[in-house]
Design an enzyme around this catalytic site. Structure first.
Site, short mmCIF file in Angstrom:
data_model
loop_
_atom_site.label_atom_id
_atom_site.label_comp_id
_atom_site.label_asym_id
_atom_site.label_seq_id
_atom_site.Cartn_x
_atom_site.Cartn_y
_atom_site.Cartn_z
CG ASP A 283 37.45 38.07 36.40
OD1 ASP A 283 37.75 36.89 36.66
OD2 ASP A 283 36.33 38.54 36.66
C1 NOJ Z 1 35.57 34.99 37.01
C2 NOJ Z 1 34.82 35.84 37.98
O1 NOJ Z 1 34.40 37.03 37.35
C3 NOJ Z 1 35.63 36.21 39.22
O2 NOJ Z 1 34.78 36.87 40.11
C4 NOJ Z 1 36.22 34.98 39.82
O3 NOJ Z 1 36.92 35.30 41.00
C5 NOJ Z 1 37.15 34.33 38.79
N1 NOJ Z 1 36.35 33.96 37.64
C6 NOJ Z 1 37.87 33.11 39.33
O4 NOJ Z 1 37.00 32.06 39.49
#
Ligand code: NOJ
Length: 747
Positions: A283
């Protein structure tokens, strides 16, 4: 041994293709069995690490980034605007040494331009067909703007409505989340990733993130192994079986180990045991965040732990780019892990056909296509849950003057919900507009919002709203949450209606006019008091672009509501977590509970039955999982086992008769639950095992048949091996998780 297993993975990854000549990546890659491997062999260490580096590009691209792309130091890009895509791709395609195309990813969560209900709303449809179609439409629109990878579906089991990301989830149930999650993956990826309009899905967040302590986002989780395997891992297992091209590791630490560095779950379970052949992405900045977790001393150690655990792509922390070179120089055995990660990325690009078609062929005519809007409306219609109806709905023909009140009646931005980067509010049809444009019958709409937005603390509009209500035949009061109040990093400690919405309900209800509440929110809200003041309540999780027409059609009786709650609704925040599939405890609460106010003053220490409940709020939710009313009535009868071959073919079948005894055609979601009564580890009181949407005309009857296999009756015990144990099983069929016809059988 480890080298051997990595070589095995490498050979699986590249096994399906027949060799062709040519050393450059943009030579024809399809049909080349050694294509990825050959390419890998030509790559420098820097180029390999580059494939694992993902960066975000917003707006115009700077010189530094251009240089990095030309040098093959970037593998994928998130958030890039379509107008820059081809120009940036050219840098990789024409100016980099190996010409490996960039992969463009984006959070396309519940629609690209045409916005479907938020995932929690899609889950309320209990309809894998419409969920699949929603993802297909999202993929089609996103593809037509150059996006080839989405970070969806989110499969985090969510039992805590305080957690803002419950909005993005498919609810509290592992089976429902598995079925609908798989449907989303099929929708995004189509028959083949290489097909036009297919985009790669990403099952996220692996794993347990929904159990964040106290519902506070990014928080720690404490999920023990048996629960992890039976509940939290279940939808991810299904996602792997459905062929999800990628997985995303979650932010949380579980029992002290951040998932980004969890070798056991990522490498041993996901990559080795489940043989997941695709890409694992971290993430956002999560590799670096292992330092703040207190799990790595510095970025070098964080990069090492992530690589060892099985993170292939580093989203936005630059830890791989900056650290892997020196790590590999110090320990050359890490090269096998690196090669495995790079091959997974190349393979995904190859499967997507990017080597042949790296450029975006924009097709704006597909955005908001009429058929897309039609499907979005159907999804929204099926997602609304009728919580209460004292004969107010559908609106009676003699009620022509409708007071439309409340901050969500005409809130095109807010009804779209969280994670909408691309959908536009100008294209959104609100309930006010839909009611005004309704042609099915003559209506007089009196509109007065009362409150400008849900958090409005000004009383200045209340009086006019009350006056408007007084002039009407019936009041439609639109309440809920603005989209910004749920989603990532938007947790809430209090789930009552925000702003002065409760006051607005109280003032309107004093007029004595028939009152219908229509709620649009990102989560369950604790609205027991408001429900008592209304004659009917229709609840929707932010319904998207076509929410307005869906609501109008339901209120006016063109559509009979069929949504069911994918999550239990608490009466009070203090009851959380409240979920239907809990264990029994040694002291389950009885049917009748003592009331707080019946306890005498200065009562001596007394047992009150010594069972598990709250003195003030009991133990039942406001509405159970699976609950939802219809304009018609359904009667269940003749629940029986029609075939029990668990010991021979491994199957057992049940049938039940369902009759529509009311006056409207309607769709019932028939639900089958099972309990394994005694086992080597205590099992939940009930677990959803099957469901089916059944449409019946008034008076019509249908026999519904469900077949379970031994795997459905199996569970992970202490040894974390899935087995069915001998003994008694109970099963229920019914309209929600709190009631139903019951049977028993033995294995
Ligand atoms: C953080 C989020 O937790 C995740 O779900 C998302 O895909 C990413 N950012 C990218 O935006």
């Amino acid at each position: 041994m480890r080298t051997l297993s990595i070589l095995l993975v490498i050979s699986i990854i590249c096994s399906e293709f027949i060799p062709v000549s040519g050393s450059q990546a943009n030579a024809n890659s399809s049909g080349n069995s050694d294509f990825c491997l050959q390419l890998l062999q030509q790559m420098t260490l820097e180029e390999k690490i580059g494939q694992l580096h993902q960066l975000s590009l917003r707006g115009d691209i700077g010189e530094e980034t251009k240089k990095a792309i030309r040098a093959g130091k970037v593998g994928s890009v998130i958030n890039i605007e379509p107008r820059y895509m081809n120009q940036v791709q050219e840098l990789a395609e024409k100016e980099s040494r190996l010409k490996i195309p960039l992969l463009y990813g984006r959070d396309v969560i519940h629609g690209y331009k045409t916005i479907f209900p938020i995932p929690l709303g899609q889950a309320a449809t209990f309809n894998p067909g419409i969920v699949r179609e929603g993802a297909r439409i999202a993929a089609t629109e996103a593809y037509s703007e150059g996006i080839r990878w989405t970070f969806a579906p989110m499969l985090d089991i969510s039992k805590d409505a305080r957690w803002g990301r419950i909005a993005e989830s498919l609810g509290e149930d592992p089976y429902l989340s598995s079925v609908l999650g798989a449907a989303m993956i099929e929708g995004f990826q189509g028959k083949s990733l290489a097909d036009k309009y297919s985009i790669a899905a990403c099952a996220k967040h692996f794993v347990g993130y929904g159990a964040a302590e106290g519902g506070r986002d990014y928080n720690s989780t404490n999920i023990p192994p048996v629960l992890m395997h039976n509940v939290y891992l279940a939808p991810f297992r299904a996602a792997n079986q459905a062929g999800a091209a990628s997985f995303m590791a979650s932010f949380n630490d579980n029992d002290g180990i951040p998932l980004t560095g969890d070798t056991e779950l990522l490498r041993n379970v996901l990559k080795n045991k489940w043989q997941f052949p695709g890409v694992v992405v971290s993430d956002w900045n999560a590799i670096n965040e292992m330092i703040k977790h207190g799990f790595a001393t510095n970025r070098t150690e964080a990069a090492l732990k992530a690589l060892q655990a099985g993170i292939d792509i580093d989203m936005m922390s630059s830890a791989y780019t900056n650290e892997l070179q020196q790590l590999i120089a110090a320990d050359s055995s890490l090269m096998t892990l690196l090669d495995d990660a790079v091959l997974r990325v190349l393979r995904m690009k190859q499967q997507l056909g990017l080597f042949e078609k790296p450029y975006n062929e924009a097709n704006p005519s597909l955005l908001y296509a009429a058929s897309h809007l039609e499907s979005a409306r159907q999804a929204a219609e099926e997602s609304f849950v009728l919580l209460k109806n004292n004969n107010l709905l559908p609106l009676k023909p003699e009620w022509n003057t409708l007071a439309v009140i409340g901050p969500m009646a005409d809130a095109p931005h807010d009804q779209l919900g969280t994670w909408v980067f691309d959908g536009e509010k100008d294209k959104t049809i609100t309930p006010l507009r839909a009611l005004r444009e309704y042609t099915g019958r003559k209506l007089r709409i009196l509109y007065e919002p009362g409150l400008e937005y849900t958090r409005d603390l000004s009383r200045k509009g209340l009086k006019k709203a009350v006056e408007t209500a007084q002039k009407s035949d019936i009041v439609l009061l639109f309440l809920g949450e603005e989209s910004i109040l749920s989603g990532e990093a938007h947790s809430m400690a209090d789930l009552n209606l925000v702003g002065l919405q409760s006051e607005l309900v109280a003032e309107i209800s004093k007029t004595g006019k028939p009152l219908v509440l229509v709620v649009m929110a990102g989560r369950p809200l604790t609205i027991e008091k408001e429900i008592e003041q209304a004659g009917a309540v229709l609840y929707g999780f932010h319904p998207g672009t076509m929410g307005g027409p869906a609501i109008a059609r339901i209120l006016l009786g063109d559509v009979n509501p069929s949504g069911k709650l994918p999550v239990s609704f608490p009466r009070h925040t203090g009851q959380i977590p409240v979920h239907y599939n809990h264990n029994n405890t040694g002291r389950p609460a009885p049917e009748k509970l003592p009331s707080l106010y019946e306890i005498p003053r200065e009562a001596k220490q007394t047992s009150l039955g010594n069972t598990s409940f709250y003195l003030d709020y009991g133990f039942r939710p406001l509405f159970p999982f699976g609950y939802g009313l219809s304009y018609t009535r359904f009667e269940y009868s003749d629940f029986k086992i029609t075939r029990n071959e668990l010991h021979s073919s491994g199957e057992i079948s049940f049938s039940v008769k369902l009759r529509n005894t009311g006056n409207y055609t309607g769709t019932e979601v028939v639900q089958l639950y099972v309990q394994d009564v005694v086992a080597s580890v205590a099992r939940p009181v009930k677990e959803l095992k099957r469901f089916e949407r059944v449409q019946l005309k008034p008076g019509e009857q249908k026999e519904v048949v469900f077949t379970l296999i031994t795997d459905d009756l199996s569970f992970y015990g202490r040894d974390l091996v899935k087995t069915i144990e001998k003994g008694l099983f109970r099963t229920w069929v019914g309209t929600d998780s709190s009631q139903g016809l019951q049977l028993e059988f033995k294995y």
